[in-house]
Write an enzyme that holds these catalytic residues in place. Structure first.
Site, PDB file in Angstrom:
ATOM      1  N   HIS A 233       0.775  -0.946   0.027  1.00 15.87           N
ATOM      2  CA  HIS A 233       0.091   0.040   0.089  1.00 15.87           C
ATOM      3  C   HIS A 233       0.673   1.133  -0.052  1.00 15.87           C
ATOM      4  CE1 HIS A 233      -2.448   3.179   1.979  1.00 15.87           C
ATOM      5  NE2 HIS A 233      -3.675   2.591   1.574  1.00 15.87           N
ATOM      6  N   ARG A 276      -2.734   1.325  -4.439  1.00 17.96           N
ATOM      7  CA  ARG A 276      -2.494  -0.258  -4.678  1.00 17.96           C
ATOM      8  C   ARG A 276      -2.719  -0.758  -6.081  1.00 17.96           C
ATOM      9  NH1 ARG A 276      -6.946  -2.503  -0.418  1.00 17.96           N
ATOM     10  NH2 ARG A 276      -7.796  -0.409  -0.726  1.00 17.96           N
ATOM     11  N   LYS A 279      -6.290  -0.295  -8.190  1.00 16.64           N
ATOM     12  CA  LYS A 279      -7.134   1.026  -7.330  1.00 16.64           C
ATOM     13  C   LYS A 279      -7.216   2.254  -8.259  1.00 16.64           C
ATOM     14  CE  LYS A 279      -8.448  -1.484  -3.737  1.00 16.64           C
ATOM     15  NZ  LYS A 279      -9.655  -1.981  -3.691  1.00 16.64           N
ATOM     16  N   ASP A 282      -5.520   8.627  -7.138  1.00 17.48           N
ATOM     17  CA  ASP A 282      -5.906   9.669  -5.867  1.00 17.48           C
ATOM     18  C   ASP A 282      -4.812  10.556  -5.624  1.00 17.48           C
ATOM     19  OD1 ASP A 282      -6.496  10.506  -3.038  1.00 17.48           O
ATOM     20  OD2 ASP A 282      -7.377   8.853  -2.726  1.00 17.48           O
ATOM     21  N   CYS A 284      -3.906  12.183  -3.095  1.00 23.56           N
ATOM     22  CA  CYS A 284      -3.039  12.115  -1.828  1.00 23.56           C
ATOM     23  C   CYS A 284      -1.831  11.315  -2.147  1.00 23.56           C
ATOM     24  CB  CYS A 284      -3.849  11.588  -0.866  1.00 23.56           C
ATOM     25  SG  CYS A 284      -4.231   9.960  -0.719  1.00 23.56           S
ATOM     26  N   TYR A 285      -1.715  10.033  -3.217  1.00 19.85           N
ATOM     27  CA  TYR A 285      -0.753   9.314  -3.222  1.00 19.85           C
ATOM     28  C   TYR A 285       0.484  10.267  -4.054  1.00 19.85           C
ATOM     29  CZ  TYR A 285      -3.374   5.418  -1.418  1.00 19.85           C
ATOM     30  OH  TYR A 285      -4.102   4.847  -0.483  1.00 19.85           O
ATOM     31  N   ASP A 334      -9.610  14.820  -4.442  1.00 19.37           N
ATOM     32  CA  ASP A 334      -8.972  13.230  -4.764  1.00 19.37           C
ATOM     33  C   ASP A 334      -8.673  13.091  -6.391  1.00 19.37           C
ATOM     34  OD1 ASP A 334      -9.132  10.684  -5.326  1.00 19.37           O
ATOM     35  OD2 ASP A 334     -10.566   9.979  -4.110  1.00 19.37           O
ATOM     36  N   ASP A 341     -11.057  19.072   0.053  1.00 24.48           N
ATOM     37  CA  ASP A 341     -11.060  18.917   1.682  1.00 24.48           C
ATOM     38  C   ASP A 341      -9.513  19.181   2.034  1.00 24.48           C
ATOM     39  OD1 ASP A 341      -9.410  16.174   1.907  1.00 24.48           O
ATOM     40  OD2 ASP A 341     -10.895  15.747   0.409  1.00 24.48           O
ATOM     41  N   HIS A 344      -6.738  16.144   1.038  1.00 23.88           N
ATOM     42  CA  HIS A 344      -6.196  16.105  -0.322  1.00 23.88           C
ATOM     43  C   HIS A 344      -5.383  17.353  -0.677  1.00 23.88           C
ATOM     44  CE1 HIS A 344      -9.015  12.475  -0.390  1.00 23.88           C
ATOM     45  NE2 HIS A 344      -8.018  12.192  -1.155  1.00 23.88           N
TER      46      HIS A 344
END
Length: 403
Positions: A233, A276, A279, A282, A284-285, A334, A341, A344
């Site tokens: 992850h 992952r 998936k 996103d 945030c990654y 995201d 938010d 993110h």
């Protein structure tokens, strides 16, 4: 910048999109929808470039306003994060610092005092005043206080009680529980080592066996799982690698397989990272995956293999963040269609900063006005703020024998 600078050729992008599948699953359907939304964003910008060649633009003023307003008022949507209030402080303060915003002393003092109320009498910080001490908000609180950078903020941290708290959740196998009686995973190791190294309370006893436990979390894919035997992850991979680097034990992990796994997590069409395998992208990654690369560079440098540039596509990542993830009213999301938010916003801008800075090189997409301050890849706070705090705490005496 040239016009082709920003966008990979739209036709080739379309050809790389996930094809329709007669045996479609919910996962493939969601992936196709995301790709369609992302392509629409890229096509819209391609049209706008005919009028404004300075695009894409980082909407700095809007993001500053969104974050600054969030220091004073949060919508009811944040009610579910009542046990994460130090995190909210960090998620707001860090991106503001990357944007070059200076808070006045009154604001800094009030935030430091609030975080002081979150500190437990037994050591460590809870998610809010009077809440149980927990490693995650402890990490967030320490980082937030370091970003404030005042002596008042530094003195909030009770180092002797913090050390006792860390000792109380240290496990015989080297891992750390998130709180007394709580779950055990690799986040705990990183949060504990991060705050211990930052505040100069790290001892051999505290970290005994920890590096070996972390290495046992590296999976067959190359990334790190939360615990041995689970799935790799992005967030856990960063935590595992950063913790090993703090311990000066980065050589214990399999660097090449980790690097292969990381580069495979950058999405071909979107440009951002997934957390992952199989998936969705996103934002945030952008940090959780992107932040691992500078740490790998430091390990490769010790082997005489210093890269000449980023080992991921830094332009594609900047495209995804700037074109697909900005809310026009401020804040980042995201992925297209999601609400903005603080979380993110924090990690998107952190990832953007990492993509823009490689050693002494700058690789800023768009005009120079898009440049952010750099961030420290180990702690995810500005390097000058980290250095200032490290000098302060390393100037203080600490005797674990007295604890």
């Amino acid at each position: 910048m040239e016009t082709e600078l920003i966008l990979r050729d739209i036709i080739s992008i379309r050809s790389s999109a996930t094809p329709a599948d007669t045996n479609a699953t919910k996962t493939t359907q969601e992936q196709i929808l995301v790709e369609e939304n992302v392509l629409k964003k890229y096509e819209d910008l391609h049209t706008q470039l005919r009028v404004n060649s300075d695009l894409p633009e980082l909407l700095k003023e809007q993001h500053k306003k969104f974050l600054s307003d969030s220091l004073v008022y949060l919508s009811s949507n944040y009610e579910c994060l009542d046990a994460s209030r130090p995190w909210i402080c960090y998620w707001i303060l860090h991106p503001l610092s990357l944007l070059g915003v200076r808070l006045d002393d009154g604001y800094k003092s009030r935030i430091a005092q609030f975080l002081g109320k979150c500190q437990s009498s037994s050591g460590g910080f809870g998610g809010g005043p009077g809440q149980y001490p927990h490693l995650a908000p402890t990490y967030a609180a320490v980082n937030a206080l370091v970003i404030l950078g005042t002596e008042e903020a530094y003195k909030v941290i009770d180092r002797s009680k913090l050390y006792k708290f860390l000792k109380s959740i240290k496990q015989p196998d080297g891992s750390f529980a998130m709180h007394i009686g709580g779950e055990i995973d690799i986040r705990g190791a990183y949060c504990a080592l991060s705050v211990a190294s930052m505040t100069n309370i790290m001892t051999d006893e505290l970290v005994d066996n920890t590096a070996h436990w972390i290495v046992s979390c590296q999976t067959y894919e190359g990334g790190f799982a939360g615990c041995p035997g689970l799935e790799a992850h992005g967030g856990y991979a960063f935590c595992g690698l950063a913790a090993l680097v703090i311990l000066n034990k980065g050589h214990l992990c399999h660097t090449q397989s980790l690097l292969r796994w990381l580069v495979q997590k950058q999405m071909r069409l979107e440009g951002g990272f997934q957390g992952r395998t199989n998936k969705l992208v996103d934002s945030c990654y952008s940090f959780w995956q992107g932040g691992a690369f500078p740490l790998i560079y430091s390990l490769l440098a010790k082997e005489g293999l210093t890269p000449k540039g980023h080992l991921f596509d830094e332009r594609a990542l900047q495209e995804y963040i700037l074109i697909c993830c900005q809310n026009l009213q401020g804040g980042l999301v995201d992925k297209p269609g999601k609400p903005r938010d603080a979380y993110h916003t924090c990690y998107s801008l952190s990832g953007l900063s990492l993509a823009q800075h490689f050693l002494n090189q700058k690789q800023v997409l768009g005009t120079y006005k898009n440049e952010l301050a750099s961030t420290h890849p180990l702690y995810n706070i500005r390097p000058d703020l980290a250095r200032k705090a490290l000098l302060y705490f390393h100037g203080l005496q600490f005797r674990s024998a007295d604890m």
